[in-house]
Design an enzyme around this catalytic site. Structure first.
Site, PDB file in Angstrom:
ATOM      1  N   ASP A  89      16.525  38.878  -0.848  1.00 24.65           N
ATOM      2  CA  ASP A  89      16.370  37.428  -0.741  1.00 24.65           C
ATOM      3  C   ASP A  89      15.139  37.017  -1.538  1.00 24.65           C
ATOM      4  O   ASP A  89      14.446  37.860  -2.109  1.00 24.65           O
ATOM      5  CB  ASP A  89      16.321  36.994   0.721  1.00 24.65           C
ATOM      6  N   ASP A 271      25.551  37.479   5.251  1.00 25.25           N
ATOM      7  CA  ASP A 271      24.570  38.385   5.849  1.00 25.25           C
ATOM      8  C   ASP A 271      24.078  37.723   7.117  1.00 25.25           C
ATOM      9  O   ASP A 271      24.101  36.491   7.235  1.00 25.25           O
ATOM     10  CB  ASP A 271      23.368  38.605   4.929  1.00 25.25           C
ATOM     11  N   CYS A 309      37.639  51.801  18.176  1.00 28.43           N
ATOM     12  CA  CYS A 309      36.591  51.884  17.147  1.00 28.43           C
ATOM     13  C   CYS A 309      36.293  53.330  16.791  1.00 28.43           C
ATOM     14  O   CYS A 309      36.293  54.209  17.649  1.00 28.43           O
ATOM     15  CB  CYS A 309      35.332  51.209  17.674  1.00 28.43           C
ATOM     16  N   CYS A 311      33.363  54.220  15.048  1.00 28.25           N
ATOM     17  CA  CYS A 311      31.962  54.292  14.617  1.00 28.25           C
ATOM     18  C   CYS A 311      31.305  55.527  15.235  1.00 28.25           C
ATOM     19  O   CYS A 311      31.849  56.119  16.166  1.00 28.25           O
ATOM     20  CB  CYS A 311      31.212  53.021  15.009  1.00 28.25           C
ATOM     21  N   CYS A 314      31.042  55.235  19.078  1.00 32.15           N
ATOM     22  CA  CYS A 314      32.306  55.290  19.820  1.00 32.15           C
ATOM     23  C   CYS A 314      33.002  56.645  19.688  1.00 32.15           C
ATOM     24  O   CYS A 314      33.725  57.055  20.587  1.00 32.15           O
ATOM     25  CB  CYS A 314      33.236  54.168  19.366  1.00 32.15           C
ATOM     26  N   HIS A 340      27.027  50.673  16.078  1.00 34.59           N
ATOM     27  CA  HIS A 340      28.321  50.111  16.487  1.00 34.59           C
ATOM     28  C   HIS A 340      28.504  48.686  15.977  1.00 34.59           C
ATOM     29  O   HIS A 340      29.543  48.355  15.392  1.00 34.59           O
ATOM     30  CB  HIS A 340      28.475  50.126  18.013  1.00 34.59           C
TER      31      HIS A 340
END
Lengths: 377, 377
Positions: A89, A271, A309, A311, A314, A340
């Site tokens: 940014d 974002d 999920c 991830c 998980c 997650h």
């Protein structure tokens, strides 16, 4: 380089190419403010959770460790171990939201560091120089992000200046990319639309910046307290004036629903710190809505956060374990929860892209836009 | 089952087998107090850094989430995702060091939880029951860890009682392993030698417990403030009375040098919070001694923490990056530093074993015992 490969209504499925690789859009960028993701998550972990673009903050890295230090270390990619696309940014948002006493002039802004109170000057040229030293793939133009609400006259004056600052950014950015010791000579530049909540100013400003040689355009200064519908209305007003052949980035947004609604309105890049911040407070996303993992009812729950999920949290750990980690104040709670939620957002974008590919985005929107922001039953 | 496969002087190279696998000794156990390793490190991460045995704390897990909750979740292995060997301490040390007002009787100890002040009773039977519920591979006997210094008469009285407590532990442990719903029916039990800094009491106590049917023996109550030489002298005094065919565990020790010196005195198992705690404060181990990564001199240092190390931190990140993460207060600093220091300790044990295998341990000791505890030049 950006190509829209498919559309559904105003929603766009695109491919964006920058020096560190190709990005499938719509995309959610994962925020690593200080060159690290909050919650003990590294750049290597980002790869594991489907992150395409890492986003770091110019203001923070300028203060610490200092962008010249980052440049000496070979740029931010090398320093933090991320070899994919990266956006920085402009520092503008933090200068206006985090720093102490500040003074805005035509040249730029003088402000006090939130770390040690040191007086610092940042204008368009400085922001470009810092981002050039960081070596990101996409630099953001230096803008003023006005407070909400702000008087019409002030906002008009401000976005006129932000336009002039963009012209200076473009000139300085071009100059920097040609320096022999430039970290990333292929660095791109996105302009930022401002204008507060005044549609006419937003449209005026967008029309002014659209012809400028930017690689993409962002809508900034939203999701700062205005009602959600106002945000959607402004996107609706501005979008027709954004170049079709360049990516559009809605800065700092938002909830899963916000993202789905903005994709429907023609936005490509997003974002937000929300998924990581919510994670650190135990608010986790599932495909049935959000859950608060600290809740007593998960004490003996052997299911993963979301049974669908895959991830890293998980795949291996239960809700009961995660709840225990939060109760016990273990840092591992933060890490697993952040992994997650960021994975969920990346997966959300993947499903949005799939729906666009298959021409079923409107259906996806109907199913999930309301559901994902609600508490799971 | 334990087998000494090679010796050099009093140092022993062994192989220990328990329900969740085989352990090469000498070994350093990695501490996951509350079922997680401090610094956002998971059981999966432990696998990556060469950990052979995970150690969790009975006292902490009894208070939170509660050992009955852990049992309902299938035991601690399942809850935390660790499928290797696991040891639980007895809770004794924490009862005597962490908890508030406590009252010791023959039956056991009444104490106040350090979390909410709740009065709790723990005796030998309760400690065995809790550890049985956790389902560790090695349970530790419930003992009193006396303060240092403590009067001779008190220590004598205390270690006589700790002997009687061990007999009760053995009986209860055997009973629990035979229960049909026992989480880990193959759980082993280690007895603990006490006696403060009085060599005659230590030897008396060791002789008393040596004939008992324990699977191993620990030396407890050391590294609690006494001079290092006193600790070595006590090991020297006690060791000849420890069964040759059972593992010896020196509890809560220590620096790399302490470990090398204790291996030389016939010890097989170690644990200590020091490497993780030091890591969280930026004190990192290298094969040239310790470094403080927060130091200004690492600001532009692109080397890994230790150029010879292949831990997840050293494989990917520089000293300069780690220093930045500490300065910026990023949790990732903790994680990378803890991974490095634990990996270092596991690697230290691996090199000790290799030296024993090759008959060069004395040489290794001469080279590293002094060096590793010093600051790197």
């Amino acid at each position: 380089m950006f190509e829209v490969i498919k559309t559904e209504g105003r929603a766009r499925r695109g491919v964006f190419t920058c020096p560190h690789g190709t990005v499938q859009t719509p995309v959610f960028m994962n925020v690593g403010t200080q060159g690290a993701i909050k919650g003990a998550v590294s750049a290597h972990d980002l790869k594991e959770i489907g992150c395409q673009v890492e986003l770091s903050n110019t203001y923070h890295l300028h203060l610490r460790p200092g962008d010249k230090v980052v440049k000496e270390l070979g740029g931010l990619h090398k320093m933090m171990g991320w070899d994919g696309p990266m956006l920085t940014d402009s520092g503008g948002f933090q200068v206006f939201s985090l720093s102490g006493l500040r003074k805005i002039k035509e040249e730029g802004v003088t402000f006090a560091s939130h770390i040690d109170g040191r007086r610092i000057f940042m204008g368009p040229e400085e922001s470009m120089q810092i981002q050039s030293n960081l070596g990101s793939d996409i630099a953001m133009a230096f803008d003023e992000c006005v407070e909400n609400p702000a008087p019409y006259a002030y906002v008009k004056h401000s976005c006129e200046r932000t336009y002039r600052w963009l012209e200076r950014c473009i000139a300085e950015h071009e100059r920097l990319n040609q320096q022999p010791d430039c970290v990333n000579p292929g660095q791109m530049l996105f302009g930022i639309n401002q204008g507060g909540t005044y549609e006419d100013l937003r449209v005026w400003h967008m029309k002014k910046i659209a012809p400028l040689p930017c690689d993409g355009f962002a809508i900034g200064g939203l999701a700062v307290g205005e009602p959600t519908q106002v945000m959607y209305d402004i996107i609706d007003a501005v979008e027709p004036h954004m170049p079709q052949d360049k990516p559009r980035y809605l800065m700092g947004v938002g909830t899963p629903s916000n993202i789905i609604e903005a994709v429907a309105r023609g936005v490509d890049f997003f974002d937000c710190v929300m998924p990581a911040r919510n994670a650190r407070h135990g608010k986790l996303y599932t495909w049935n809505g959000t859950i608060n993992i600290k809740n007593e009812k998960y004490k003996l729950d052997e299911q993963p956060i979301d049974p669908t999920c895959d991830c890293p949290a998980c795949r291996s750990f239960s809700r009961a374990y995660l709840r225990h980690l939060f109760a016990a104040g273990e840092m591992l709670a933060m890490r697993l929860a952040v992994l997650h939620n960021l994975h969920f957002y990346n997966e959300l974008m993947s499903r949005i892209r799939k729906a666009l590919d298959e021409g079923t985005f409107e259906e996806f929107r109907q199913t999930y836009s309301g559901l994902l922001d609600k508490k799971a039953e």
